[in-house]
Design an enzyme around this catalytic site. Sequence first.
Site, short mmCIF file in Angstrom:
data_model
loop_
_atom_site.label_atom_id
_atom_site.label_comp_id
_atom_site.label_asym_id
_atom_site.label_seq_id
_atom_site.Cartn_x
_atom_site.Cartn_y
_atom_site.Cartn_z
N LYS A 197 0.85 -1.18 0.00
CA LYS A 197 0.00 0.00 0.00
C LYS A 197 0.89 1.23 0.00
O LYS A 197 1.73 1.41 0.89
CB LYS A 197 -0.89 -0.02 1.24
CG LYS A 197 -1.82 1.16 1.33
CD LYS A 197 -2.77 1.00 2.49
CE LYS A 197 -3.62 2.22 2.68
NZ LYS A 197 -4.48 2.10 3.86
N LYS A 250 -2.25 -1.55 -3.82
CA LYS A 250 -3.12 -0.38 -3.74
C LYS A 250 -2.31 0.89 -3.76
O LYS A 250 -1.31 0.95 -3.05
CB LYS A 250 -3.88 -0.48 -2.42
CG LYS A 250 -4.78 0.69 -2.12
CD LYS A 250 -5.37 0.52 -0.76
CE LYS A 250 -6.11 1.76 -0.40
NZ LYS A 250 -6.59 1.74 0.93
C1 PBG Z 1 -7.08 3.39 5.64
C2 PBG Z 1 -7.48 3.27 4.23
C3 PBG Z 1 -7.34 4.24 3.24
C4 PBG Z 1 -7.95 3.69 2.10
C5 PBG Z 1 -8.41 2.43 2.42
N1 PBG Z 1 -8.09 2.18 3.76
C6 PBG Z 1 -6.80 5.62 3.29
C7 PBG Z 1 -5.38 5.84 3.60
O1 PBG Z 1 -4.61 4.93 3.87
O2 PBG Z 1 -5.00 7.02 3.60
C8 PBG Z 1 -8.08 4.40 0.79
C9 PBG Z 1 -9.10 3.86 -0.12
C10 PBG Z 1 -9.46 4.75 -1.23
O3 PBG Z 1 -8.87 5.81 -1.46
O4 PBG Z 1 -10.40 4.38 -1.95
N2 PBG Z 1 -6.15 2.49 6.09
#
Ligand code: PBG
Length: 326
Positions: A197, A250
């Site tokens: 991520k 992601k």
């Molecule tokens: C939080 C989380 C996020 C997303 C999913 N889980 C935001 C982040 O990490 O800042 C983002 C999902 C999206 O933008 O659709 N852990």
Amino acid sequence: MHASTTPLRLSRLRRNETIRKLISETQVSKERLIAPLFVSEKITEKKAISSMPGQFQLSLNDVAGFVDEHRQHGIHSFMLFGIPAEKDPRGDVALREDGIVQKAIRKIKEHQPDAYLIADLCFCEYTSHGHCGILHQQEIDHIQTAHQLAIQAQSLAEAGADCIAPSGMIDGMIAAIREGLDTSGHHQLPILSYSVKYASSFYGPFREAAEGAPGFGDRRSYQMDPANGNEALREAMLDLEEGADMLMVKPAMNYLDVIYRIKQQYPDVPLGAYQVSGEYSMIKAAAKAGLIDEQQAMIESLLAIHRAGADFIISYFALDLAKYLG
Ligand code: PBG
């Protein structure tokens, strides 16, 4: 080899829709999509998310209907995010039996026992500072956070979640969660790790959806640097060693090379990709401005993610695609 002296004309196989479909290498399908679901403890009826056209925060009263509508169109899997009424520095509300996601899972399962419910597991929606774990002098304490995540996972398992998806990029979280699940009788529950991520600006619109923006700083000290690809393989390796059943990359679109590399390295491990809020909202906004065709862009973006190597996709387009496919 082509023996003739005349050139091979690849356009021969593109002449009509039937032949194109016959030889297409990649398909989009409803079975391979997961719809995100936002449930808020603060509202009594659904509320539009202005940064993400067509998306809503749901109240507890709306969740079963949301799931119903999706299932009628052939979408059976959901990624659940909760917005609690109260937050605290440790995110303790996330651990409660009557936490918002726990309640939503119970409610959905009452009506729709076969809906596949994946619980996003993180603290950022629950902590008052908005970071993804417990802080020690403004820095994430990975050891304590992993421990708390294991407790949160058990609580979600007991509520009836079908799968746990840790998204916080906390070191050692998979091992801690696996152990917590196994020692509380949840051996059967798989873990879908948000292994790779990135600290991405494409999460922008999600901030309004999940109300979990960091109160200070950013997430670059725990999420990955967009400059790095090799490091993604190390993240994936560690998560597999710790017991992850499935991996995820992601965001999706800017990281197709990473999806490709992970699939090449671990062809036998199911791989998901998250087409995040910014990817979705960009397509919506460009289409609204008349710059691109929304449906074609939606399909092209999903095809690209599959072509790169993702087996399934978490996407805000789930219902739109299902309706389009009929
Ligand atoms: C939080 C989380 C996020 C997303 C999913 N889980 C935001 C982040 O990490 O800042 C983002 C999902 C999206 O933008 O659709 N852990």
